[in-house]
Design an enzyme around this catalytic site. Structure first.
Site, PDB file in Angstrom:
ATOM      1  N   LYS A  33       0.794  -1.182  -0.124  1.00  0.00           N
ATOM      2  CA  LYS A  33       0.105  -0.068   0.026  1.00  0.00           C
ATOM      3  C   LYS A  33       0.778   1.423  -0.089  1.00  0.00           C
ATOM      4  CE  LYS A  33      -3.923   2.165   2.695  1.00  0.00           C
ATOM      5  NZ  LYS A  33      -4.650   1.774   3.847  1.00  0.00           N
ATOM      6  N   SER A  91      -9.930   2.183   2.982  1.00  0.00           N
ATOM      7  CA  SER A  91      -8.874   2.781   2.043  1.00  0.00           C
ATOM      8  C   SER A  91      -7.648   2.117   1.409  1.00  0.00           C
ATOM      9  CB  SER A  91      -7.952   3.944   2.988  1.00  0.00           C
ATOM     10  OG  SER A  91      -7.139   3.360   3.941  1.00  0.00           O
ATOM     11  N   SER A 140      -9.997  -0.093   7.494  1.00  0.00           N
ATOM     12  CA  SER A 140      -9.660  -0.112   5.943  1.00  0.00           C
ATOM     13  C   SER A 140      -8.952  -1.371   5.256  1.00  0.00           C
ATOM     14  CB  SER A 140      -8.498   1.210   5.708  1.00  0.00           C
ATOM     15  OG  SER A 140      -9.196   2.262   5.640  1.00  0.00           O
TER      16      SER A 140
HETATM   17  N1  GLN Z   1     -13.100   4.807   6.293  1.00  0.00           N
HETATM   18  C1  GLN Z   1     -12.452   5.066   7.779  1.00  0.00           C
HETATM   19  C2  GLN Z   1     -12.159   6.743   7.482  1.00  0.00           C
HETATM   20  O1  GLN Z   1     -12.383   7.157   6.385  1.00  0.00           O
HETATM   21  C3  GLN Z   1     -11.398   4.190   8.098  1.00  0.00           C
HETATM   22  C4  GLN Z   1     -10.139   4.512   7.129  1.00  0.00           C
HETATM   23  C5  GLN Z   1      -9.103   3.544   7.670  1.00  0.00           C
HETATM   24  O2  GLN Z   1      -9.281   2.617   8.260  1.00  0.00           O
HETATM   25  N2  GLN Z   1      -7.942   4.024   7.163  1.00  0.00           N
HETATM   26  O3  GLN Z   1     -11.528   7.044   8.324  1.00  0.00           O
END
Ligand code: GLN
Length: 492
Positions: free
Chosen positions: A78, A159, A183
């Site tokens: 990532k 994400s 995410s």
């Molecule tokens: N969807 C969540 C956010 O927007 C979690 C994102 C994540 O786990 N990096 O913060």
């Protein structure tokens, strides 16, 4: 022989050790598939030359009967992990051109175990999002299409959307993700793969671009639960460079994989049966409960009474920490600089142009909840509620060994959907955020398809540092469900 792209990590490692395949041919197959599926935008940066050089070195070690746990296995990283000499963007314009002079601990652990780097995957900007649509480098396409609208491109979740789409679409054998509020688990559910968030502190955060430091945790995204266990073993470990990294030794995950769930007590939390949850998700959850019961587990109804406060708590704490972490991007030290007539104007111009709208929204929320006069009402209150959420889990784990819930309240939506409504997007994290606030390990396992033919996952949560139980129950679900993880690649 099956296609090179059909191997799991575990099977590919065995085939490499037996010299049935070479790392170079395996890596070449992935490089070809990356090129063939480039339109999905799963990668921000491909590193095929580096991959082939690493694969050759792996083949040399394998020929001598040497090699680490991940020797010769081509994986993606990532683009939130700093990689020495390779562009690292966090999906943001503000890091444009940033080439780190150092390697994150997790990726360097992976390279030390012999893994081969295919490239850096796309993500929501600074990992803020649930659909991989906030990336400066554009949205990622999920390899799955629905049966009712096969022309519509779907989000891979976020994400870690690029990692999930790459693994599902056979453009990486496995990938790293990070999970701050879901995410790893939510995109795994959307793309029909396995995504595991270990206990907070298991994997070093050193060299991972920080979003919300008390929540961020790295983990593996793979096609099977056994693969997740293998890769997590290579990623994790105490790191003196991260003061929050845990010294707790990891349970023997391969032993856990070999154990069935007989005698395990699995909790089913009443509060996760939410109003308005699609009936098919509820039905799949009931099916999962039945599978574990049939496999010999005891199912226990539990209550996690503060669940309804988890989302608002998360969306105070995460932006607060993000606003502080992102203060370092000022045009002086990293990436983009947009000049101005004064230093202050240069800062403002750089941050105004460099950060996208979602990141700016989070910085504004974060600085607001931390500001004098609001700190007690929002941030401090959220920290207190976080302690209550953690206590709910502590009490539940006095009577159960693991908890089973759905991973996400929907299947993969279309690119463009939910984008004008941030709150709707935030609601997607409803089942993943509570465990993040409590620092618990969890895995999403693909177990079925929605009525329109899109993957759905179930989530297993465990006690702090009890990845063994998570893997054990996750493997039981995987065995019972028999989900075909290769379907996306075949149809794509
Ligand atoms: N969807 C969540 C956010 O927007 C979690 C994102 C994540 O786990 N990096 O913060």
């Amino acid at each position: 022989m099956a296609s090179l792209l059909d191997f799991s990590l575990v099977d590919a490692r065995a085939a490499l050790a037996a010299r049935e395949i070479s790392s170079v041919e395996l890596t070449r197959a992935y490089i070809d598939q990356m090129a063939a599926t480039a339109g999905r935008n799963a990668y921000i940066t491909a590193t095929p030359d580096k991959a082939l050089a690493m694969a050759e070195a792996s083949d040399t070690r394998l020929a001598k009967g040497e090699g680490g746990a991940m020797e010769g296995l081509p994986i993606a990283i990532k683009d939130l992990f700093c990689t020495e000499g390779v562009l690292t963007t966090a999906g943001s314009h503000i890091l444009g051109g940033f080439i780190p002079p150092y390697e994150s601990t997790v990726s360097s652990n992976l390279w030390a175990s012999g893994a081969v780097m295919l490239g850096k995957t796309n993500l929501d900007e600074f990992a803020m999002g649930s659909a991989n649509v906030t990336s400066y480098y554009g949205p990622v396409e999920n390899p799955w299409r629905s049966t009712d609208a096969p022309d519509k491109k779907r989000v891979p979740g976020g994400s870690s959307g690029g990692s999930a789409a790459a693994v599902a679409g056979r453009a990486a054998l496995a990938a790293t993700g990070t999970d701050t509020g879901g995410s790893i688990r939510q995109p795994a559910s959307f793309c029909g793969i396995v995504g595991m968030k270990p206990t907070y502190g298991r994997c070093s955060r050193w060299g991972i671009v920080a979003f919300a430091s008390s929540l961020d945790q790295a983990g593996p995204m793979t096609r099977t639960v056994s693969d997740a266990a293998l890769m997590l073993g290579a990623m994790a470990g105490h790191d003196p460079k991260d003061s929050t990294s845990a010294a707790e030794p990891m349970a023997d995950l391969s032993a856990a994989l070999g154990q069935d769930v007989k005698g395990m007590r699995i909790g089913v939390p009443a509060e996760y049966r939410m109003d308005g949850m699609p009936r098919e998700i509820d039905a799949l959850w009931s099916q999962g409960i039945q599978w574990l019961r049939d496999a010999g587990a005891e199912i226990v109804d539990i209550s996690l009474p503060h669940t309804k406060y988890a989302l608002p708590t998360y969306y105070i704490i995460a932006p607060a920490e993000a606003s502080s972490n992102l203060a370092r991007y000022d045009g002086v030290r990293y990436g983009l600089r947009v000049d101005g007539d004064s230093l202050a104007e240069m800062y403002a111009n750089t941050r105004g142009e460099g950060f996208g709208p979602e990141v700016q929204r989070r910085i504004m929320i974060g600085t607001y909840v931390l500001s004098a006069g609001y700190y007690d009402a929002y941030y401090l209150k959220a920290q207190k509620v976080r302690a209550l959420i953690r206590r709910d889990f502590d009490l539940a784990f006095e009577t159960v060994d693991a908890i089973l819930t759905p991973t996400a309240p929907s299947d993969a939506f279309a690119i463009g959907e939910n984008e004008d409504d941030p709150i709707k997007m935030y609601l997607n994290d409803v089942f993943t955020v509570p465990a993040s606030l409590a620092g618990l390990p969890g895995v999403s396992v693909p177990v079925g398809l929605s009525a329109r033919g899109l993957p759905l996952g179930l989530q297993v949560l465990g006690r702090m540092f009890d990845e063994g139980s998570v893997v054990r129950a996750g493997r039981a679900l995987e065995l019972a469900a028999g989900f075909d993880v290769s379907a996306a690649a075949r149809e794509g």
